[in-house]
Design a protein around this motif. Structure first.
Motif, mmCIF file in Angstrom:
data_model
loop_
_atom_site.group_PDB
_atom_site.id
_atom_site.type_symbol
_atom_site.label_atom_id
_atom_site.label_comp_id
_atom_site.label_asym_id
_atom_site.label_seq_id
_atom_site.Cartn_x
_atom_site.Cartn_y
_atom_site.Cartn_z
ATOM 1 N N UNK A 120 0.812 -1.220 0.000
ATOM 2 C CA UNK A 120 0.000 0.000 0.000
ATOM 3 C C UNK A 120 0.842 1.265 0.000
ATOM 4 N N UNK A 121 1.963 1.256 0.698
ATOM 5 C CA UNK A 121 2.865 2.413 0.702
ATOM 6 C C UNK A 121 3.421 2.661 -0.699
ATOM 7 N N UNK A 122 3.817 1.597 -1.359
ATOM 8 C CA UNK A 122 4.344 1.711 -2.724
ATOM 9 C C UNK A 122 3.284 2.308 -3.641
ATOM 10 N N UNK A 123 2.084 1.769 -3.585
ATOM 11 C CA UNK A 123 1.010 2.240 -4.464
ATOM 12 C C UNK A 123 0.715 3.704 -4.251
ATOM 13 N N UNK A 124 0.519 4.087 -3.015
ATOM 14 C CA UNK A 124 0.121 5.461 -2.713
ATOM 15 C C UNK A 124 1.177 6.462 -3.159
ATOM 16 N N UNK A 125 2.422 6.171 -2.895
ATOM 17 C CA UNK A 125 3.477 7.137 -3.140
ATOM 18 C C UNK A 125 3.954 7.207 -4.584
ATOM 19 N N UNK A 126 3.842 6.118 -5.336
ATOM 20 C CA UNK A 126 4.583 6.073 -6.586
ATOM 21 C C UNK A 126 3.811 5.780 -7.856
ATOM 22 N N UNK A 127 2.755 5.044 -7.799
ATOM 23 C CA UNK A 127 2.164 4.493 -9.013
ATOM 24 C C UNK A 127 1.761 5.566 -10.025
ATOM 25 N N UNK A 128 1.094 6.609 -9.586
ATOM 26 C CA UNK A 128 0.652 7.637 -10.534
ATOM 27 C C UNK A 128 1.838 8.299 -11.239
ATOM 28 N N UNK A 129 2.863 8.642 -10.468
ATOM 29 C CA UNK A 129 4.049 9.284 -11.039
ATOM 30 C C UNK A 129 4.776 8.339 -12.007
ATOM 31 N N UNK A 130 4.896 7.086 -11.622
ATOM 32 C CA UNK A 130 5.568 6.110 -12.484
ATOM 33 C C UNK A 130 4.782 5.864 -13.769
#
Length: 156
Positions: A120-130
């Motif tokens: 969940x931490x990975x998804x929230x922080x990075x997915x949109x930007x990546x």
């Protein structure tokens, strides 16, 4: 819903199983499930470290099934390797994963995580930007996936 993943040492072992044992086992399971969907992917590369089909150190598995526009397939694979892989590999709690390909520009990204909270931490922080950096929207025609809580008693 149940997700069943199997990993074959070689294509020859898989072909042998399909030729000799599959139909007998499938007949014995008749009526125990409905709406089964299967796909066979060839391993293309690992995510983070050498993939092992070992699940004792993971609580959660993320599976993403991607159908990619034919003209964008090469770009999609390159972005998996150069953008998504390093991002997942650098995320605390991400253990290992794999990237596979099937005919028809279909791909699977399988990642194993220590916990749903870490994923969940990975998804929230990075997915949109990546996704913007990798131009995922231009590459992907269809995307389905799931977060799978692993059941240790089902691992064989």
């Amino acid at each position: 819903m149940a997700h069943v993943f199997s990993f074959w040492e070689t294509r020859a072992f898989y072909d042998s199983f399909m030729a000799r044992s599959h139909d007998r086992l499938a007949a014995a399971q008749s009526g125990t499930f409905k709406d089964a969907r299967t796909r066979l992917f060839d391993h293309r590369f690992d995510v983070k470290t050498g993939f092992e089909p070992r699940f004792s150190d993971a609580d959660v598995l993320r599976v993403a099934l991607c159908r990619v526009h034919e003209a964008r397939a090469e770009h999609f694979v390159l972005m998996q390797e150069k953008v998504w892989n390093p991002a997942m590999a650098g995320s605390p709690g991400m253990i290992r994963g794999l990237f596979g390909a099937a005919p028809g520009n279909e791909y699977v990204v399988l990642s194993m995580w220590r916990s749903a909270a870490e994923h969940g931490k990975y998804r929230t922080e990075r997915v949109e930007r990546l996704a913007l950096r990798a131009q995922t929207e231009a590459d992907v025609a269809a995307l389905t996936g799931d977060i799978v809580e692993l059941e240790p008693s089902w691992t064989v």
